[in-house]
Scaffold this motif. Structure first.
Motif, PDB file in Angstrom:
ATOM      1  N   LEU A 296     -21.223 -39.349  -4.701  1.00 17.63           N
ATOM      2  CA  LEU A 296     -22.146 -38.221  -4.034  1.00 17.63           C
ATOM      3  C   LEU A 296     -22.756 -38.810  -3.586  1.00 17.63           C
ATOM      4  N   TRP A 299     -21.638 -38.346   0.003  1.00 17.24           N
ATOM      5  CA  TRP A 299     -21.520 -36.183  -0.240  1.00 17.24           C
ATOM      6  C   TRP A 299     -22.211 -35.575   0.830  1.00 17.24           C
ATOM      7  N   PHE A 300     -23.613 -36.128   0.041  1.00 14.05           N
ATOM      8  CA  PHE A 300     -24.941 -35.707  -0.213  1.00 14.05           C
ATOM      9  C   PHE A 300     -25.089 -35.950   2.076  1.00 14.05           C
ATOM     10  N   ALA A 302     -22.774 -35.782   3.985  1.00 12.78           N
ATOM     11  CA  ALA A 302     -22.115 -34.849   4.743  1.00 12.78           C
ATOM     12  C   ALA A 302     -22.492 -33.436   5.130  1.00 12.78           C
ATOM     13  N   THR A 303     -23.298 -33.509   3.664  1.00 11.28           N
ATOM     14  CA  THR A 303     -23.264 -31.927   3.389  1.00 11.28           C
ATOM     15  C   THR A 303     -24.816 -31.603   3.746  1.00 11.28           C
ATOM     16  N   PHE A 304     -26.135 -32.338   4.036  1.00 11.92           N
ATOM     17  CA  PHE A 304     -27.140 -31.494   3.925  1.00 11.92           C
ATOM     18  C   PHE A 304     -27.997 -31.789   5.065  1.00 11.92           C
TER      19      PHE A 304
ATOM     20  N   LEU B  16     -27.423 -25.708  -2.844  1.00  8.98           N
ATOM     21  CA  LEU B  16     -26.949 -26.979  -2.975  1.00  8.98           C
ATOM     22  C   LEU B  16     -25.779 -27.667  -3.315  1.00  8.98           C
ATOM     23  N   GLY B  19     -22.807 -26.050  -1.147  1.00  4.09           N
ATOM     24  CA  GLY B  19     -23.112 -26.518  -0.057  1.00  4.09           C
ATOM     25  C   GLY B  19     -22.007 -27.441   0.175  1.00  4.09           C
ATOM     26  N   MET B  20     -22.075 -28.401  -0.456  1.00  8.68           N
ATOM     27  CA  MET B  20     -21.088 -29.593  -1.531  1.00  8.68           C
ATOM     28  C   MET B  20     -19.822 -29.324  -1.538  1.00  8.68           C
ATOM     29  N   THR B  23     -18.199 -28.607   2.163  1.00  7.15           N
ATOM     30  CA  THR B  23     -18.002 -30.320   2.345  1.00  7.15           C
ATOM     31  C   THR B  23     -16.877 -30.654   1.398  1.00  7.15           C
TER      32      THR B  23
END
Lengths: 342, 162
Positions: A296, A299-300, A302-304, B16, B19-20, B23
């Motif tokens: 996670l 993942w965070f 790479a995403t936000f 959020l 978005g996840m 990805t």
């Protein structure tokens, strides 16, 4: 379980206890360092995949030796100390970052028996140790005598102060539910006949989110990496560091990530308990949950996109603290009714 | 109403999670990395790489020393000296391209009336000493001799657009 050690114990006499303790410490720290090394590889791989890239794949099969190559490179590099820096604090700072990240492992239980020291105030100790980590960042920023580093450390200080409170309240919910500060007892309190339905993630879901997000903020990870802020303040607090001193900051950051992942799985995801009643509890579950939480984290990242600084403060003070406070009250009231099933 | 909707969307981390999910989907997408030394991206016939000087089939060099390329070069990377040869033709005695200055715009190639200076598809070259990337006339002619077949094919492919 340890009967076969009895002859060695009699042989060493009073020297046995320190030697055995050091051995246990090594048994925790060595795999942890390996985990840190391969977490860096996992991060580069996972983020690469999410950006439709391959990630490192040149050193060894699938890039499996990449962390070793990186470590060797950093080890060979010169540690440059800026002439305007406070030399003592400059050297101390990376040590101060890594030390609490490693010290906190003393109370982390891996399964029902496997824990270095079964402290009753384990949660309190963890909270104290993880808060200490920010001193390394602040000292690094100040001792570097560089404006970017200084900005980075100020941001980090303000951020940790704001998120620590929300994190603390989230932990208050857990200890209310578990009636214990002992991490092992917290896991045991989540044991029941319904597998994962007995875990605290169900009744404490809002504070689980608060804890997870505060954990990301606490470790200065994206999207809360304002202390580092590559695109705004170059590298923030560690802009003046090079070589092994620089590597220590990263060791600390990743060790902290793994620690937060362990704590999240202990307090909310039932630690070593099996998610379904018909499978046995085992340390494997623990590592699976930790791996999931670490994934996670990646993942965070790479995403936000990074939070703007004022948004970060607003999130901490105006949203997380009220939510976690509210949930403390809700859990308190809930536990007095007959509807509390955990 | 919208305010309430937005509030819940934000509060329940809807955006959020979206978005996840994106990805997360891309994690399993086909990777587009080109692993360079083993794999290469396709090149067009107008590719502008290392320079070369061409010869006619008779072996005579094409360049007539008109200095148009030198004049047009925006980076001032070309240096030409001209003299009359024994047979009375106008030839260059010096034709240097400093590849560290060159911006590979292709103007020299376009300005040349006899297609003497061209840019080839070669882009994997290097210099190990200062000055290694200062290409002189014999070096340029050697590049041209080596890649003449490819150069001629590319010019032929481009000819209908000129």
């Amino acid at each position: 379980m340890m009967e076969w050690l009895q002859p060695i114990q009699t042989l060493l006499g009073p020297a046995w206890l320190p030697i055995w303790t050091v051995l246990k410490i090594v048994l925790i720290i060595a795999p942890l360092m390996g985990g840190v090394a391969y977490l860096t590889l996992a991060e580069r791989k996972v983020i690469g995949w999410m950006q439709i890239r391959i990630g490192p794949n040149r050193v060894g099969y699938f890039g499996l030796l990449q962390p070793l190559a990186d470590g060797l490179k950093l080890f060979m590099k010169e540690i440059i100390i800026p002439s305007g820096a406070n030399k003592f604090l400059f050297i101390l700072a990376p040590i101060m970052t890594l030390m609490p990240a490693l010290a906190a492992w003393a109370v982390v239980p891996f399964n029902a028996e496997l824990v270095l020291s079964n402290v009753n105030a384990g949660l309190l100790y963890i909270l104290a140790m993880t808060s200490l980590g920010v001193y390394g960042v602040i000292i690094a920023g100040w001792a570097s005598n560089s404006k970017y580093a200084f900005l980075g450390c100020l941001r980090s200080a303000a951020q940790i102060v704001s998120y620590e409170i929300a994190m603390g309240f989230a932990l208050v919910c857990v200890l209310m539910a578990a009636q214990s500060l002992n991490l092992g007892d917290i896991v045991r309190a989540q044991h029941g006949n319904y597998g994962m339905l007995n875990w605290y993630i169900i009744p404490l879901f809002p504070v689980f989110l608060v804890y997870l997000i505060s954990g990301v903020a606490e470790t200065n990870r994206a999207p809360f990496d304002v202390a580092e802020g590559e695109s705004e303040i170059v590298a923030g607090f560690h802009v003046e560091y090079s070589g092994m001193a620089f590597a220590l900051f990263f060791l600390g950051e990743y060790a902290n990530m793994i620690l937060i992942a362990f704590l999240t799985s202990i307090m909310f995801l039932g630690g070593w308990l099996s998610p379904v009643p018909f499978l046995p509890d085992s340390i494997v579950w623990m590592f699976a949950k930790v791996a999931f939480v670490l994934f996670l984290f990646l993942w965070f990242r790479a995403t936000f996109p990074r939070y703007r600084y004022d948004q970060l403060m607003r999130l901490g003070w105006k949203i997380f603290i009220p939510i976690s406070l509210l949930w403390v009250v809700v859990v308190g009231a809930w536990m007095q009714t007959s509807y509390w099933l955990w | 109403m919208n305010t309430i909707k937005d509030f819940f969307k934000t509060f329940l981390l809807f955006e959020l999670l979206k978005g996840m999910a994106l990805t997360g989907r891309y994690m399993f997408a086909r990777k587009i990395t080109v692993q360079f030394p083993e794999e290469k991206t396709p090149q067009g016939f107008r590719f502008r790489g290392l320079h070369a000087q061409r010869r006619y089939e008779s072996g005579e060099e094409r360049c007539i020393g008109c200095k148009l390329c030198e004049a047009v070069c925006p980076a001032l990377a070309i240096k030409i000296a001209v003299a009359e040869r024994e047979d009375g033709t106008r030839r260059t005695t010096q034709y240097d391209i400093d590849l560290t200055k060159c911006i590979f715009c292709g103007f020299c190639e376009e300005s040349c009336p006899v297609d003497a200076i061209v840019e080839t598809r070669v882009f994997e070259y290097h210099g190990e000493n200062r000055g290694d990337l200062y290409y002189t006339k014999p070096m340029l002619l050697a590049v041209g001799d080596k890649h003449e077949a490819q150069i001629a094919r590319d010019r032929a492919a481009d000819s209908k657009y000129r």
